[in-house]
Each structure stands twice: as C-alpha cells, then as structure tokens.
Motif scaffolding. Sequence first.
Motif, PDB file in Angstrom:
ATOM      1  N   ARG A   1       0.953  -1.313   0.005  1.00 41.20           N
ATOM      2  CA  ARG A   1       0.128  -0.103   0.006  1.00 41.20           C
ATOM      3  C   ARG A   1       0.828   1.301  -0.040  1.00 41.20           C
ATOM      4  NH1 ARG A   1      -5.085  -2.005   2.123  1.00 41.20           N
ATOM      5  NH2 ARG A   1      -4.698  -3.967   3.384  1.00 41.20           N
ATOM      6  N   SER A   2       2.149   1.122  -0.246  1.00 45.92           N
ATOM      7  CA  SER A   2       3.208   2.249  -0.173  1.00 45.92           C
ATOM      8  C   SER A   2       2.969   3.447  -0.839  1.00 45.92           C
ATOM      9  CB  SER A   2       4.631   1.783  -0.059  1.00 45.92           C
ATOM     10  OG  SER A   2       5.030   1.151  -1.321  1.00 45.92           O
ATOM     11  N   TRP A   3       1.948   3.397  -1.996  1.00 46.79           N
ATOM     12  CA  TRP A   3       1.940   4.358  -2.777  1.00 46.79           C
ATOM     13  C   TRP A   3       1.506   5.620  -2.094  1.00 46.79           C
ATOM     14  CZ3 TRP A   3      -1.826   6.669  -6.523  1.00 46.79           C
ATOM     15  CH2 TRP A   3      -1.184   7.225  -7.668  1.00 46.79           C
ATOM     16  N   PHE A   4       0.765   5.313  -1.193  1.00 51.23           N
ATOM     17  CA  PHE A   4       0.384   6.654  -0.133  1.00 51.23           C
ATOM     18  C   PHE A   4       1.193   6.379   0.968  1.00 51.23           C
ATOM     19  CE2 PHE A   4      -4.284   6.576  -1.865  1.00 51.23           C
ATOM     20  CZ  PHE A   4      -4.166   7.141  -2.843  1.00 51.23           C
ATOM     21  N   ASN A   5       1.690   7.698   1.515  1.00 60.77           N
ATOM     22  CA  ASN A   5       2.336   7.807   2.690  1.00 60.77           C
ATOM     23  C   ASN A   5       1.428   8.407   3.795  1.00 60.77           C
ATOM     24  OD1 ASN A   5       4.480   7.486   4.639  1.00 60.77           O
ATOM     25  ND2 ASN A   5       5.505   9.082   3.792  1.00 60.77           N
ATOM     26  N   PRO A   6       1.239   8.224   4.733  1.00 62.23           N
ATOM     27  CA  PRO A   6       1.347   6.842   5.419  1.00 62.23           C
ATOM     28  C   PRO A   6       0.333   5.874   4.560  1.00 62.23           C
ATOM     29  CG  PRO A   6      -0.203   7.997   6.819  1.00 62.23           C
ATOM     30  CD  PRO A   6       0.464   8.934   5.876  1.00 62.23           C
TER      31      PRO A   6
ATOM     32  N   PRO B   1      -8.504   6.962   2.857  1.00 59.22           N
ATOM     33  CA  PRO B   1      -7.880   6.408   1.618  1.00 59.22           C
ATOM     34  C   PRO B   1      -7.124   5.336   1.801  1.00 59.22           C
ATOM     35  CG  PRO B   1      -7.050   8.481   2.275  1.00 59.22           C
ATOM     36  CD  PRO B   1      -8.345   8.186   3.496  1.00 59.22           C
ATOM     37  N   ASP B   2      -6.944   4.690   0.746  1.00 61.67           N
ATOM     38  CA  ASP B   2      -5.887   3.444   0.785  1.00 61.67           C
ATOM     39  C   ASP B   2      -5.424   3.091  -0.712  1.00 61.67           C
ATOM     40  OD1 ASP B   2      -4.937   0.803   0.940  1.00 61.67           O
ATOM     41  OD2 ASP B   2      -6.421   0.253   2.300  1.00 61.67           O
ATOM     42  N   ALA B   3      -4.117   3.128  -0.983  1.00 60.82           N
ATOM     43  CA  ALA B   3      -3.598   2.984  -2.414  1.00 60.82           C
ATOM     44  C   ALA B   3      -4.191   1.870  -2.834  1.00 60.82           C
ATOM     45  CB  ALA B   3      -2.206   2.805  -2.204  1.00 60.82           C
ATOM     46  N   LEU B   4      -4.456   0.588  -1.856  1.00 61.28           N
ATOM     47  CA  LEU B   4      -5.133  -0.788  -2.319  1.00 61.28           C
ATOM     48  C   LEU B   4      -6.489  -0.616  -1.862  1.00 61.28           C
ATOM     49  CD1 LEU B   4      -4.360  -3.397  -3.740  1.00 61.28           C
ATOM     50  CD2 LEU B   4      -4.477  -4.347  -1.462  1.00 61.28           C
TER      51      LEU B   4
ATOM     52  N   ARG C   1     -11.212  11.690  -1.712  1.00 63.59           N
ATOM     53  CA  ARG C   1      -9.775  11.649  -1.006  1.00 63.59           C
ATOM     54  C   ARG C   1      -8.798  10.634  -1.573  1.00 63.59           C
ATOM     55  NH1 ARG C   1     -11.410  11.039   5.528  1.00 63.59           N
ATOM     56  NH2 ARG C   1      -9.229  11.590   5.658  1.00 63.59           N
ATOM     57  N   GLN C   2      -9.298   9.522  -2.222  1.00 63.66           N
ATOM     58  CA  GLN C   2      -8.268   8.738  -3.132  1.00 63.66           C
ATOM     59  C   GLN C   2      -7.789   9.712  -4.009  1.00 63.66           C
ATOM     60  OE1 GLN C   2      -8.102   5.757  -1.273  1.00 63.66           O
ATOM     61  NE2 GLN C   2      -7.852   5.045  -3.305  1.00 63.66           N
ATOM     62  N   LEU C   3      -8.554  10.539  -4.831  1.00 61.81           N
ATOM     63  CA  LEU C   3      -8.175  11.379  -5.940  1.00 61.81           C
ATOM     64  C   LEU C   3      -7.311  12.330  -5.559  1.00 61.81           C
ATOM     65  CD1 LEU C   3      -8.140  12.200  -8.994  1.00 61.81           C
ATOM     66  CD2 LEU C   3     -10.238  13.342  -8.412  1.00 61.81           C
ATOM     67  N   TYR C   4      -7.617  13.008  -4.335  1.00 63.63           N
ATOM     68  CA  TYR C   4      -6.644  14.175  -3.660  1.00 63.63           C
ATOM     69  C   TYR C   4      -5.342  13.649  -3.373  1.00 63.63           C
ATOM     70  CZ  TYR C   4      -5.040  17.945  -0.570  1.00 63.63           C
ATOM     71  OH  TYR C   4      -4.608  18.871   0.184  1.00 63.63           O
ATOM     72  N   LEU C   5      -5.149  12.443  -2.716  1.00 63.63           N
ATOM     73  CA  LEU C   5      -3.946  11.809  -2.448  1.00 63.63           C
ATOM     74  C   LEU C   5      -3.043  11.468  -3.870  1.00 63.63           C
ATOM     75  CD1 LEU C   5      -4.435   9.613   0.618  1.00 63.63           C
ATOM     76  CD2 LEU C   5      -3.648  12.205   0.295  1.00 63.63           C
ATOM     77  N   ALA C   6      -3.815  11.071  -4.937  1.00 61.79           N
ATOM     78  CA  ALA C   6      -3.200  10.804  -6.054  1.00 61.79           C
ATOM     79  C   ALA C   6      -2.486  11.838  -6.655  1.00 61.79           C
ATOM     80  CB  ALA C   6      -4.131  10.260  -7.110  1.00 61.79           C
ATOM     81  N   LEU C   7      -3.020  13.092  -6.607  1.00 61.96           N
ATOM     82  CA  LEU C   7      -2.237  14.196  -7.124  1.00 61.96           C
ATOM     83  C   LEU C   7      -1.014  14.486  -6.368  1.00 61.96           C
ATOM     84  CD1 LEU C   7      -4.926  16.876  -6.403  1.00 61.96           C
ATOM     85  CD2 LEU C   7      -4.367  16.335  -8.424  1.00 61.96           C
ATOM     86  N   GLY C   8      -0.787  13.908  -5.299  1.00 59.65           N
ATOM     87  CA  GLY C   8       0.546  13.997  -4.451  1.00 59.65           C
ATOM     88  C   GLY C   8       1.407  12.850  -4.844  1.00 59.65           C
TER      89      GLY C   8
ATOM     90  N   THR D   1       2.043  12.006   1.391  1.00 59.45           N
ATOM     91  CA  THR D   1       1.424  12.275   0.281  1.00 59.45           C
ATOM     92  C   THR D   1       0.438  13.522   0.369  1.00 59.45           C
ATOM     93  OG1 THR D   1       1.714  10.058  -0.009  1.00 59.45           O
ATOM     94  CG2 THR D   1       0.122  11.106  -1.265  1.00 59.45           C
ATOM     95  N   ALA D   2      -0.309  13.704   1.586  1.00 61.23           N
ATOM     96  CA  ALA D   2      -1.268  14.875   1.643  1.00 61.23           C
ATOM     97  C   ALA D   2      -0.582  16.041   1.564  1.00 61.23           C
ATOM     98  CB  ALA D   2      -1.935  14.683   2.898  1.00 61.23           C
ATOM     99  N   ASP D   3       0.695  16.120   1.866  1.00 62.71           N
ATOM    100  CA  ASP D   3       1.470  17.434   1.669  1.00 62.71           C
ATOM    101  C   ASP D   3       1.816  17.562   0.380  1.00 62.71           C
ATOM    102  OD1 ASP D   3       1.185  17.754   4.587  1.00 62.71           O
ATOM    103  OD2 ASP D   3       3.315  17.006   4.858  1.00 62.71           O
TER     104      ASP D   3
END
Length: 498
Positions: free
Chosen positions: A158-163, A185-188, A333-340, A351-353
């Motif tokens: 799930r490491s595409w998102f941090n944490p 949110p969750d990368a998987l 929230r998934q899409l927002y984190l995908a931006l980062g 990732t949120a930063d």
Amino acid sequence: MHPLRQRPSGIASLSALLSALLLCACSSSASLPVKQQELLNRLSEQLQQAQLPPNALAFVAYPLNTPTEQLSYQPTKAMQPASTMKLVTSITALEQLGPAYRGSTQLRAYEQPQKTMQQPLVLKGYGDMDFTVQELWSLLQQAYDQGIRHVPAIQIDRSWFNPARPELTALPFDETPREYYNLLPDALFLQRNMLGIRLQSTADSVTGRLYPALQGLELVTTEVRLVDGGCAHWYPDPEQLAFKRQPDKVQLVLQGDFPKNCQKRDYLQLINRSDFSRLLVQQLWQQISGQHQVPVLEQGAAEATVLLAEHQSRTLAEVLRDINKSSDNAVTRQLYLALGATQTDTETELTADRSEQQVRSFFSSIKLDHSSLILENGSGLSRTERISPELMAALLQHAYQAHYQPELISSMPLAGVDGTLKRRFTQTQTKGKARLKTGTLRNVTALAGFVTDPSGRTWVVASFINDPKAGRGRVVLDSLIEWITEQSLTNEQSSKSQ
C-alpha cells in the motif's frame, strides 16, 4: 471588482442588514438596479427569518461574460465549504492528471512465472477506485493461467500513499466511523474495505451473515439481548458491534440490544483493512489454485518488477460523476492523494502534503491568490478546510474556459434532475438551469457552480453559510440561484428602467 466589504455582526435590523448587503461591484456610481435591490431585500429578510447573523453569509455571483456585474457579500472571507471543496480537487486533477487518468492495481512478481514460485507474489495498489472482489479474482486467475500453482506468500503493498495505513493514527470524524462516507483512503482500495451485514431476529433468537462470506471471519450473535420495538432506528454503532482479533481467528461480536422480529441490512466498514484483504486474498487464491492458507503479508515490495496482471479504474472523467453528483467523500480523498502520489518527490514526504503543494502550485500558475485556502483532505469532510467565495468563483471561471470544461460540467448535479440536486430546484424556472455542487455539514450549507439566466448568460456562483444553525439558511442560497434564473436584465437595461 471592488465590492464594499462590511462585516456586520449579530442579528441586524432589516435596514441595517440591507445596508451591509448592498455590495454591487458595478463600475458606475448609479443606484443599484431594481432587480438586484429586490434580491438583496429577499436575502436579508430570509436571513432574519432564519435567525442567522449576516456575517454567517458569504457569496459571489456574476455573469462570466460581464464579471463587472458582480454581486457579493464578504467575498474574501475564508469559509468552511463542506463538499463544494470537491470542486477544487476535481479541477486540479483535471489540470494535473487529465480527464483520461486511471488508477490501477497490479499483480507483480520478483521472478518470471513458474509452477512453484520461489518468492512471493505482490499485490500493489496505485489508487484504483474500482478494485472489487471480482477484479481481485481476475488478477489471481491470470497468475494461475500463466502456470503459477504455489507461492510462498502474497505481499500487499500500500506504499503508494504515505502513510500506507492512516487509520492507525486518524481520529474518527464523527460518531459513525463505520459508514462509507468516513472511509479513509488506501492505495489498495480493495472492495473499499466494505462488508455487507444482514441481521434477522425472531421473538427469541437472532442470526446474521456477512457478504461476501469470508472464511476465517466469524459473526457472533450470542451476546445479544433481544428487546421490544426500535427496529427502524437500530444502528450497529461501535459499542454494539465489536471487532475482536485472536491468533487463530477474527470475530465480529454483536453486543447490546437488538429488536425482536427485526431485519437490518447495511454495508459498512466492519473489520481492519489488513484482515479484510488477507482473508479475501487467501480465500480466492485457495479457490483458484488449491493452495491452503497462503501467508499474506503487509509490506512494500519495490523490487517486484515482473508485471503479471493489471486492473485499471474508470477514467477520471467518469469517476468525477461519483465525486460531484453523489458527493463521494471516499473517492475524492483517493483522488486528492493521487495528486501527490503521482509526483516523484522524496518518498518520506507525506502524500497529503505533496497533494496540497500540487493544488497551490496550480493556483499560482493561473495567478489566483490562494491565501484563503486551507486544505486537509480535499473532500470538504473536514472541520478545518476553508476557501473564500471569491477564490472559488475565480477557479470555476478558469475551469469554464478550460479544455476539460465538458467533463467538469457533466460531473456536476443538474438542478432538479439528478445527483444531490434531484429534489432541489424542481420548479419550472430553475429545473435544468444550474449545475451546482452542494455542501452540507452540521454547521455549513454551501452551493457553487454555474447558473443560466433567461437571456442565456452563464453565471458563476460561490455561496456559503457557516453557523451552528446553517441548515436554516439553505433557502437564502437557493434564493440567489432562483433570482439568477428569473432575471435577464443587463445593467444598461436596468438603468433605463429607473
């Protein structure tokens, strides 16, 4: 545009409130056009009737082809936007990722396929918003079709998102953390970590089942006390449905009271996502390959470079319909984190930063002052997110002129027709004449989007009410939309009529 910026407080008299609301930004010094005066009369009366202070309201509205006709009140005030914040995430994603962007889930290996693998398979998530049980089965079946019969383990990355697992530190937003809108949110994003539960009772017993049924997950109903009445309002809150993890099994234990002769069915977050993924992967791989109880491990696996199979989600243009028409917090929230996550910056950065940096960089690139903007998760399901009406309107004005305008417009609820506006603005003069994102929290009601007046002009609108009793003010925001769809006089015509 230089609107008068007064900030009255308290419940003003009608005349005082009208003075505060006379904020037309017309370039001439002529008196306010008659129809605009009527609007401000209406808004001030409705605020008084709702017992809301004038400083709870902030709005901007103007025709896109003549923005000098702006009506506004407290246009630069940073307001809590609720779900209208989804427009910020949507527009930034259309700019940065493009309408054809897709998330994905990949099944990888450290080595080429063979009957008995020496190293684990890896299930890695890249923000796939449509990854279901059926799609997981398809990925594993494709591994089997390539000759794989036995694996030492399956890793979940799930490491595409941090944490990778924000639920370990996140506090619940409200008292219903199991509900879909509270999903983290969750990368998987497997089955969105949601399970169906069905409970049924007679006068002296209660039974239940889960769907999909998972081997290794037990639903325990022996601790329930049956009571009379209350079926319609029963809800499995955290005190009534306990999650218990033991070394050899996972249990959901129903506790407390349950109504007699009652049936309840819901779709909720019921167990820890790592257990949910592990049980599903083990069960499906056993059904496909015959291998029992394969170990499933949660860890990053950057070295697994052999791609065995991949699932891709719908395009961003399609996903935006869920985000804006249905106001889907989880997908936003998934899409927002995908931006980062799509950026190549240091992996140690949150990732949120990085996502916030992307939004602010975009705003700066189109020369918008984003000092009023406060971001947390990009969905509006937040106590801290803020934006001014002026900034929201300017962003929408930019998006209306962009190449992706059709994708954005088609994702927004149509007044009186669909989405969160299906039962709102159903009267003849407004139905079908506005594309608006709604926003609702306990202390917020908001509308932002585009409205067509009778002369065919498109207006941009951004309007917010922030108050502990904000729900009372929805009629005020609706009046602004209704006024635009009722009037068609330009300033020049209005001046001639006076």
